[in-house]
Design a protein around this motif. Structure first.
Motif, short mmCIF file in Angstrom:
data_model
loop_
_atom_site.label_atom_id
_atom_site.label_comp_id
_atom_site.label_asym_id
_atom_site.label_seq_id
_atom_site.Cartn_x
_atom_site.Cartn_y
_atom_site.Cartn_z
N ALA A 226 0.87 -1.27 -0.01
CA ALA A 226 0.04 -0.05 0.05
C ALA A 226 0.83 1.27 0.05
O ALA A 226 2.12 1.13 0.38
N GLY A 234 -3.85 -0.55 6.99
CA GLY A 234 -3.71 -1.78 6.81
C GLY A 234 -3.66 -2.66 8.07
O GLY A 234 -2.78 -2.35 8.86
N PHE A 259 -8.14 -3.17 5.30
CA PHE A 259 -7.87 -1.77 5.38
C PHE A 259 -9.03 -0.82 6.07
O PHE A 259 -10.32 -1.22 5.72
#
Length: 261
Positions: A226, A234, A259
């Motif tokens: 990410a 996350g 998430f």
């Protein structure tokens, strides 16, 4: 909160029943598949839609490669790129309504010889990773998640034996360096290792092993990254090792993360 999973399925038509089982049992909001080995119009969507996954963004080709993003949440197609000019269906992106862009990658495996002079496929793999680096550097992605079979186990504890695999494609220093350069160029955070920083982690076990579970010679080839602006959201990373023991399995297993976005 939404959950995402990535899985090299090694033929979505052959293993549609396994995909449906995962969707029923684990119910990720988004499932990214690699190596679907199917034209898009031949993907068996009926069963996935019956499980609640009515949205798909995909790029496919007959018999080889192919990537698909299945979702319970509405998706918009966010395009693709032909990395390294291979003419392969190896990347696709989709955007969720919350503004998060999901990039699904299937990096070339690279053949068996870790030398681009002797092995064209290894050179193609390095070129693919170099273009990933250049694109990420130029575009500076934000609010994005990158998942897929990246075909590299970068850390020493991502393989069953660092010493024995140093010259084996997927763990060679040059591949690890190229993957690291691509990751750094986009500022990508390895969510799996953010959540599980220590210990051996594998997502792939070879078909060649007589008893894959007992031998346990695995590699972590499948990843969830990410961008820094959402990486702290996350959590909940896990790798579903038992899936490798399902009937007629892929040699990869699903990797999950959630998430809070």
């Amino acid at each position: 909160m939404f959950s995402i999973a990535t899985w090299n399925i090694n033929s979505v038509r052959l293993r549609a029943g396994l995909v449906e089982r995962l969707l029923r049992d684990e119910a990720p909001d988004v499932l990214c598949l690699q190596e679907i080995k199917s034209p898009v119009d031949k993907v068996p969507l009926e069963g996935f839609a019956a499980a609640g996954y009515r949205y798909m963004v995909a790029r496919g080709q007959k018999g080889y490669n192919g990537v698909a993003i299945l979702s319970r949440l509405p998706l918009q197609d966010a395009g693709d790129r032909d990395y390294a000019g291979l003419g392969h269906a190896r990347q696709v992106a989709a955007r969720l309504e919350n503004g998060v862009t999901i990039h699904n990658f299937y990096v070339p495996a690279g053949g068996d010889i870790a030398d681009r002079e002797q092995n064209v496929k290894f050179g193609q793999k390095l070129d693919f990773l170099t273009e990933m680096r250049d694109v990420f550097h130029a575009e500076r992605p934000q609010k994005s998640i990158l998942v897929g079979d990246l075909n590299i186990a970068p850390r020493e504890d991502d393989v069953w034996s660092h010493k024995q695999l140093l010259k084996v494609v997927s763990h060679t220093p040059v591949e690890v360096e190229h993957l690291g350069a691509a990751q750094d160029a986009g500022g990508w955070v390895d969510i799996t290792r953010q959540d599980i920083p220590q210990g051996q982690l594998y997502s792939w076990w070879s078909y060649r092993a007589r008893d894959w579970d007992a031998a346990d010679r695995g590699r972590r080839l499948d990843h969830i990254w990410a961008t820094p602006d959402i990486s702290n959201a996350g959590h909940g990373s896990r790798i579903l090792r038992p899936v490798r023991g399902w009937d007629q399995p892929s040699d990869h297993v699903p990797v999950f993360a959630s998430f809070d976005l």
